[in-house]
Design a protein around this motif. Structure first.
Motif, mmCIF file in Angstrom:
data_model
loop_
_atom_site.group_PDB
_atom_site.id
_atom_site.type_symbol
_atom_site.label_atom_id
_atom_site.label_comp_id
_atom_site.label_asym_id
_atom_site.label_seq_id
_atom_site.Cartn_x
_atom_site.Cartn_y
_atom_site.Cartn_z
ATOM 1 N N THR A 1 -40.086 -86.942 -23.585
ATOM 2 C CA THR A 1 -40.291 -87.757 -22.393
ATOM 3 C C THR A 1 -40.253 -86.881 -21.145
ATOM 4 N N ILE A 2 -41.231 -87.070 -20.266
ATOM 5 C CA ILE A 2 -41.220 -86.376 -18.974
ATOM 6 C C ILE A 2 -40.190 -87.072 -18.095
ATOM 7 N N ILE A 3 -39.176 -86.318 -17.683
ATOM 8 C CA ILE A 3 -38.115 -86.889 -16.854
ATOM 9 C C ILE A 3 -38.186 -86.415 -15.405
ATOM 10 N N ALA A 4 -39.013 -85.392 -15.146
ATOM 11 C CA ALA A 4 -39.139 -84.860 -13.786
ATOM 12 C C ALA A 4 -40.357 -83.945 -13.738
ATOM 13 N N THR A 5 -40.694 -83.527 -12.540
ATOM 14 C CA THR A 5 -41.747 -82.523 -12.366
ATOM 15 C C THR A 5 -41.194 -81.397 -11.509
ATOM 16 N N LEU A 6 -41.581 -80.190 -11.867
ATOM 17 C CA LEU A 6 -41.210 -79.002 -11.116
ATOM 18 C C LEU A 6 -42.409 -78.592 -10.268
ATOM 19 N N HIS A 7 -42.207 -78.514 -8.957
ATOM 20 C CA HIS A 7 -43.279 -78.160 -8.027
ATOM 21 C C HIS A 7 -43.013 -76.767 -7.491
ATOM 22 N N LEU A 8 -44.004 -75.915 -7.587
ATOM 23 C CA LEU A 8 -43.921 -74.561 -7.043
ATOM 24 C C LEU A 8 -45.054 -74.383 -6.046
ATOM 25 N N TYR A 9 -44.755 -73.697 -4.968
ATOM 26 C CA TYR A 9 -45.733 -73.502 -3.899
ATOM 27 C C TYR A 9 -45.845 -72.022 -3.569
ATOM 28 N N SER A 10 -47.036 -71.612 -3.157
ATOM 29 C CA SER A 10 -47.236 -70.241 -2.719
ATOM 30 C C SER A 10 -48.072 -70.232 -1.450
ATOM 31 N N GLN A 11 -47.775 -69.282 -0.601
ATOM 32 C CA GLN A 11 -48.586 -69.087 0.594
ATOM 33 C C GLN A 11 -49.814 -68.233 0.291
#
Length: 95
Positions: A70-80
């Motif tokens: 089960t997907i319980i969360a999402t991990l968001h990564l950002y780059s400039q």
């Protein structure tokens, strides 16, 4: 120097809304990571483009976090840096 977002970026899950078609919603609906290496080329990011530009975000990666199956969360990564999420980085994050 990192520039913080000036307001939260909410992403409803309803695909009927433009805001519901972004990377996090796609992760939740497909179960697969979503990579946008140039935010200017993904029309689904239009609702957040101004905030992303203010924050100097150029690339986004979103990964599902699972407990059992089960997907319980999402991990968001950002780059400039546009193009930052190369295959080797994505493979490492998929593990």
């Amino acid at each position: 120097m990192n520039t913080p977002l000036t307001s939260p970026i909410d992403e409803p899950q309803s695909p009927a809304l433009p805001e519901g078609r972004g990377p996090a919603s796609r992760v939740l609906s497909t179960g697969e990571h979503q990579i946008v290496n140039d935010i200017n080329t993904d029309p689904t990011l239009a609702p957040w483009l101004k905030a992303n530009h203010r924050s100097k975000i150029a690339a986004i990666a979103v990964f599902p976090i699972r407990q059992d199956d089960t997907i319980i969360a999402t991990l968001h990564l950002y780059s400039q840096n546009a193009g930052y999420f190369r295959d080797d980085i994505v493979s490492l994050l998929d593990e």
